[in-house]
Every structure is written in structure tokens, then in C-alpha cells.
Scaffold this motif. Structure first.
Motif, PDB file in Angstrom:
ATOM      1  N   LEU A 112      37.796  37.006  52.984  1.00  0.00           N
ATOM      2  CA  LEU A 112      38.578  38.200  52.934  1.00  0.00           C
ATOM      3  C   LEU A 112      39.282  38.621  54.818  1.00  0.00           C
ATOM      4  O   LEU A 112      38.847  38.163  55.880  1.00  0.00           O
ATOM      5  N   HIS A 113      40.241  38.405  54.236  1.00  0.00           N
ATOM      6  CA  HIS A 113      41.886  39.477  55.410  1.00  0.00           C
ATOM      7  C   HIS A 113      42.435  40.212  55.647  1.00  0.00           C
ATOM      8  O   HIS A 113      42.366  40.413  55.086  1.00  0.00           O
ATOM      9  N   ILE A 114      41.644  41.388  56.712  1.00  0.00           N
ATOM     10  CA  ILE A 114      42.352  42.788  56.916  1.00  0.00           C
ATOM     11  C   ILE A 114      43.095  42.525  58.210  1.00  0.00           C
ATOM     12  O   ILE A 114      42.745  41.863  59.434  1.00  0.00           O
ATOM     13  N   ARG A 115      44.200  43.495  57.815  1.00  0.00           N
ATOM     14  CA  ARG A 115      44.780  44.007  58.659  1.00  0.00           C
ATOM     15  C   ARG A 115      45.289  45.546  58.850  1.00  0.00           C
ATOM     16  O   ARG A 115      45.467  46.449  58.016  1.00  0.00           O
ATOM     17  N   GLN A 116      44.425  45.734  59.651  1.00  0.00           N
ATOM     18  CA  GLN A 116      44.505  47.410  60.230  1.00  0.00           C
ATOM     19  C   GLN A 116      45.358  47.612  60.407  1.00  0.00           C
ATOM     20  O   GLN A 116      45.890  48.027  61.809  1.00  0.00           O
ATOM     21  N   THR A 117      46.738  48.837  60.362  1.00  0.00           N
ATOM     22  CA  THR A 117      47.554  49.115  60.748  1.00  0.00           C
ATOM     23  C   THR A 117      48.297  50.304  60.538  1.00  0.00           C
ATOM     24  O   THR A 117      48.342  50.794  59.384  1.00  0.00           O
ATOM     25  N   THR A 137      51.446  53.003  52.787  1.00  0.00           N
ATOM     26  CA  THR A 137      50.438  52.170  51.406  1.00  0.00           C
ATOM     27  C   THR A 137      49.371  51.851  51.791  1.00  0.00           C
ATOM     28  O   THR A 137      49.365  50.941  53.258  1.00  0.00           O
ATOM     29  N   VAL A 138      48.614  51.535  51.279  1.00  0.00           N
ATOM     30  CA  VAL A 138      47.264  50.424  51.161  1.00  0.00           C
ATOM     31  C   VAL A 138      47.920  48.768  50.301  1.00  0.00           C
ATOM     32  O   VAL A 138      47.783  49.460  49.135  1.00  0.00           O
ATOM     33  N   ASN A 139      47.642  47.734  51.042  1.00  0.00           N
ATOM     34  CA  ASN A 139      47.963  46.532  49.772  1.00  0.00           C
ATOM     35  C   ASN A 139      46.630  45.920  50.038  1.00  0.00           C
ATOM     36  O   ASN A 139      46.225  45.599  50.731  1.00  0.00           O
ATOM     37  N   ASP A 176      41.655  33.941  48.682  1.00  0.00           N
ATOM     38  CA  ASP A 176      41.841  34.489  49.849  1.00  0.00           C
ATOM     39  C   ASP A 176      42.212  36.151  49.831  1.00  0.00           C
ATOM     40  O   ASP A 176      42.957  36.173  48.749  1.00  0.00           O
ATOM     41  N   ILE A 177      41.083  37.184  49.991  1.00  0.00           N
ATOM     42  CA  ILE A 177      41.747  38.242  49.344  1.00  0.00           C
ATOM     43  C   ILE A 177      42.508  38.856  51.135  1.00  0.00           C
ATOM     44  O   ILE A 177      41.092  38.792  52.026  1.00  0.00           O
ATOM     45  N   TYR A 178      43.458  39.557  50.637  1.00  0.00           N
ATOM     46  CA  TYR A 178      43.930  40.500  52.060  1.00  0.00           C
ATOM     47  C   TYR A 178      44.053  41.978  52.260  1.00  0.00           C
ATOM     48  O   TYR A 178      44.446  42.688  50.540  1.00  0.00           O
ATOM     49  N   VAL A 179      43.673  42.839  52.834  1.00  0.00           N
ATOM     50  CA  VAL A 179      44.047  43.954  53.157  1.00  0.00           C
ATOM     51  C   VAL A 179      45.064  44.616  53.911  1.00  0.00           C
ATOM     52  O   VAL A 179      44.665  44.163  55.049  1.00  0.00           O
ATOM     53  N   ALA A 180      46.053  44.810  53.379  1.00  0.00           N
ATOM     54  CA  ALA A 180      47.114  45.175  55.050  1.00  0.00           C
ATOM     55  C   ALA A 180      47.314  47.218  54.656  1.00  0.00           C
ATOM     56  O   ALA A 180      47.748  47.624  53.876  1.00  0.00           O
ATOM     57  N   THR A 220      39.814  37.735  59.764  1.00  0.00           N
ATOM     58  CA  THR A 220      39.180  36.955  58.771  1.00  0.00           C
ATOM     59  C   THR A 220      37.440  37.341  58.123  1.00  0.00           C
ATOM     60  O   THR A 220      37.282  36.947  59.834  1.00  0.00           O
ATOM     61  N   ILE A 221      37.316  37.460  57.336  1.00  0.00           N
ATOM     62  CA  ILE A 221      35.400  37.324  57.006  1.00  0.00           C
ATOM     63  C   ILE A 221      35.310  36.659  55.972  1.00  0.00           C
ATOM     64  O   ILE A 221      35.399  37.788  54.684  1.00  0.00           O
ATOM     65  N   PRO A 222      33.977  36.093  56.310  1.00  0.00           N
ATOM     66  CA  PRO A 222      33.555  35.638  54.780  1.00  0.00           C
ATOM     67  C   PRO A 222      33.125  36.184  54.144  1.00  0.00           C
ATOM     68  O   PRO A 222      32.059  36.672  54.589  1.00  0.00           O
TER      69      PRO A 222
END
Length: 423
Positions: free
Chosen positions: A13-18, A23-25, A200-204, A4-6
Motif C-alpha cells: 500500500l502506497h499513501i500520499r497524504q496531500t 479529491t481522493v484517488n 500495488d495499491i495507491y492512495v493520494a 509504503t506500508i506492507p
């Protein structure tokens, strides 16, 4: 699971690098207190934003551009959880690593800005013709529930159980409130959402974290805000009528029952109540299915669900109208036998296995990972699969008995056919 990054005050902003997905979601969640008025405005708003914007002013042009981006998917929707209403924008696009000489991700990031910040306006507000069309579309969606008698019966039970509370307010709003919406009022709702909502913004996906954060800060000029506090629990009303019968044109009777429990999402006993619900009626091995449907053949279907944010357990069943009293009695009996300790080791182990498998299956997709993390992130302990599996494993037969004894019948709703009622 996610870092989680303010992003701005009130925006995370919540990022999961995987490397798990090709795909990027992206998922955007705008949250505000749930009322019939706000749900109505925000649902029409999602329809309006879904189909056009300032750059792609027709649905055809918008869809064509998304298709050119190797079938990128972008859609808006609404949902509710507890006492909050959420506007969603979900985006899924191919990862550039799997394309030759392509820069799809940057184009999609630019599109995020257009989709959110550059709506299709006329004289400073949404276009009358588009608003009118999308109001009708949402009204049709709400009214379609009347034709699905199971959904209709469940809606009526919730209205009886918790009238005019978030538990009974549809995420789509109401026909009456939608009728009041104008292009000007809808634009005001849009501006309020961008300015005041908690976001809340999510990136996976397999992304470079520093690069994606820098680009998102460039294309998403969200300003600091102090979102309105959304209470987890509101003062509870209790139903004025604890048994309601109605008749419609339907061949199959719908017997829907509402129980209350003091145990809610995030409480110390939450995992125990999940196990209780699984033993009671949550799965095909549960008592409701095995005894009401299979053994006694009193129902076409019979199951329970746990609405943990509201402290409610719902039992739904499809029956012959003549079996109303017998089916209700047998459903009550299933709760009583659990309270008396009639729980087999197999029922307990199967329930724990089903909950574990459901959780693991949900995490097989990027969207599932986002939704699971979004639900559990506000709990005191960090979410891990192992932690929740261990919580379920630790639940004993005595724990389930204790949970069952806290479950109280509050209201019954029975929908039958007019001919059946006459008979």
C-alpha cells in the motif's frame, strides 16, 4: 513522495497524504508476466468487472450508484510495462471535507470491496452472456487498430522487431486467444489474479493515514502470496527481415523504423539516452522534425520515442510513397550527424527543459503522481523531481554523442497505398 506500508506478503500500500487535491484517488495494480494468453484473458476480465457486480447487476444500476456518489469515477483497464502485464482499477471521488453531512469516502471504500471481490456470477462462474458480449467488445477494440494506419504500422514494426516477445504483444491480447476464453477459464484467471498477482495499491489525497489503512484492511481481504518473478530483461531475438514493405488502402505512406540500444530504464546511462532521444526526434525542436519535416518537407510528421524497458527507439513518419528512399536516408542522416557531434547548445537546453516540464506537468495531477512514482519506485535511489532534473542537467554534448553511437538500426517497415505501390 508516497509512504509504503506492507499490506500482505506480495501486496503493498502506497499513501500520499496531500492537501493539493480536493479529491481522493485510488489505484490498484495487479501484475503478472505478459503473454498473449494472459493479456487476452485479463483484458476481457476488466471489461466484465467494469460493467456490473453482484450488487449492481446491470451497467445502468452501477453507473447510477456512482453518480449518486457525487460523480465518483471507477474504471478498469489493462496496460503493459516491460515484461509485465497490469490490470488497473482506478477510482476518483470527492473528499468528504468539501461536502456537508456526507460520508462518501466510506461508501466508496465499501464499493472497492464489491468491485473487486463480489463479481456478477452464475453457477459459480461469470455469466455466459456477459463474457460473450465483452469478448466481442475487446475483439472490436483490437481490430480497430487496422483502421488507424499509424498504430497499425507501429504494431507491425514491433512484431517484426521482437516477434512473440512482450515488446510486440498488445496489452489487449490477441483475437485468437480471446476466442478461446470461456466463462470458466475467465473465472480461473480472475481467481489467479486475486490470489497470485503482485499488487500495488495507491492512495493520494487529504486523508487520515491511520483511518484509511484500517478501513482498507477491513474491505480488502488480500492474502499473502509469492508472486512469480518477472525478469526485467528476456533473451532478445533479432528480426528475420530487416526491411518489410506492405500495401493497404491508405493515402499516406507510413515509414516506421526500429533501432536498438543497450541502455534500458534504470541503467546508469538512462537519463543520457532520454536526452539523446529528445535531440533526435522526441520534440518539435528535434532534428527529425526540423530537418525531415520542416526543412526538406519530406514528411507530414516525423518523431522518435524511446521504449526504455525494451531497449528500443522507434522513429515514425508519414510520407508520400515516392519519397520512401529519400526520407529513410535523411532519417539515418540525423542519427549520423548526432554521432558526429552536430548538436547545438540550444537543442541540448531545449530538450532538458522539455523533459523537466513534462515531469512537472505530470505531477500536477494525483493520477500523474501515482504513475510517476509507480514507474520510478523500484530504482535504487528515492525518486524526487530535483534528482531527475539534476541528472538531465548533468548530461553533456559528449554524453549524447556516446549514446548515439550505441544506437543500431534493426528494422524498417513501410506501409503504402496499393495505388502508390503500383505506380
Amino acid at each position: 513522495m508516497f509512504k509504503t506500508i506492507p499490506f500482505a506478503k506480495g501486496v503493498n500500500l502506497h499513501i500520499r497524504q496531500t492537501t493539493q487535491f480536493k479529491t481522493v484517488n485510488f489505484s490498484f495494480k495487479w501484475r503478472s508476466p505478459l503473454t498473449a494468453e494472459s493479456a487476452s484473458e485479463r483484458t476481457v476480465l476488466t471489461n466484465v468487472l467494469q460493467h456490473s457486480n453482484a450488487k449492481y447487476t446491470t451497467t445502468a444500476a452501477y453507473r447510477s450508484f456512482l453518480d449518486d456518489l457525487f460523480g465518483t469515477v471507477l474504471y478498469f483497464d489493462t496496460s503493459k510495462r516491460g515484461n509485465e502485464h497490469t490490470v488497473l482499477m482506478n477510482v476518483e471521488t470527492v473528499n468528504d471535507q468539501y461536502l456537508a453531512n456526507s460520508n462518501v469516502l466510506n461508501e466508496v471504500l465499501d464499493l472497492l470491496h464489491i468491485a473487486i471481490f463480489e463479481p456478477n456470477l452464475e453457477n459459480g462462474v461469470f455469466k455466459e452472456s456477459i463474457v460473450s458480449r465483452e469478448k466481442q467488445m475487446v475483439i472490436q477494440r483490437i481490430e480497430s487498430i487496422f483502421d488507424d494506419k499509424s498504430r497499425f504500422a507501429q504494431q507491425r514494426l514491433q512484431q517484426i522487431l521482437r516477434p512473440n516477445e512482450p515488446a510486440s504483444i498488445s496489452a489487449n491480447g490477441t483475437v485468437e486467444e480471446i476466442g478461446k476464453i470461456t466463462p470458466t477459464s475467465l473465472f480461473a484467471a480472475y481467481e489467479s489474479m486475486l490470489t497470485n498477482d503482485k499488487i500495488d495499491i495507491y492512495v493520494a489525497g487529504d486523508v487520515n493515514e491511520d483511518e484509511i489503512v484500517a478501513k482498507l484492511k477491513q474491505v480488502l481481504p488480500f492474502k499473502d502470496r509469492t508472486p512469480e518473478e518477472i525478469p526485467a530483461v528476456l533473451p532478445q531475438q533479432h528480426p528475420k527481415d530487416d526491411y518489410v514493405r506492405e500495401q493497404h488502402e491508405t493515402k499516406q505512406g507510413k515509414l516506421h523504423i526500429g533501432f536498438s540500444t543497450p541502455v534500458r530504464f534504470g541503467d546508469a546511462d538512462f537519463a543520457k539516452m532520454q536526452i539523446f532521444n529528445g535531440v533526435f526526434g522526441g520534440y518539435p525542436h528535434a532534428k527529425l522534425f526540423m530537418n525531415v519535416r520542416e526543412k526538406e518537407s519530406l514528411a507530414y510528421y516525423a518523431s522518435s520515442s524511446y521504449a526504455s524497458h525494451y531497449g528500443l527507439i522507434f522513429v515514425v513518419s508519414g510520407i508520400e510513397a515516392k519519397n520512401e528512399e529519400k526520407a529513410l536516408s535523411l532519417i539515418k542522416e540525423q542519427l549520423a550527424v548526432i554521432q558526429a557531434g552536430d548538436i547545438s547548445d540550444l537543442e541540448l537546453e531545449q530538450t532538458k527543459a522539455m523533459l523537466t516540464n513534462q515531469l512537472k506537468e505530470a505531477l500536477d495531477s494525483a493520477r500523474g503522481q501515482i504513475e510517476i512514482y509507480d514507474q520510478y519506485k523500484d530504482l535504487p535511489e528515492e525518486f524526487t523531481v530535483e534528482a531527475w532534473v539534476n541528472k538531465w542537467k548533468a548530461v553533456t554534448k559528449e554524453d549524447v554523442i556516446e549514446m548515439a553511437k550505441q544506437v543500431q538500426l534493426e528494422a524498417v517497415y513501410f506501409l503504402s497505398g496499393k495505388e502508390q505501390a503500383a505506380q
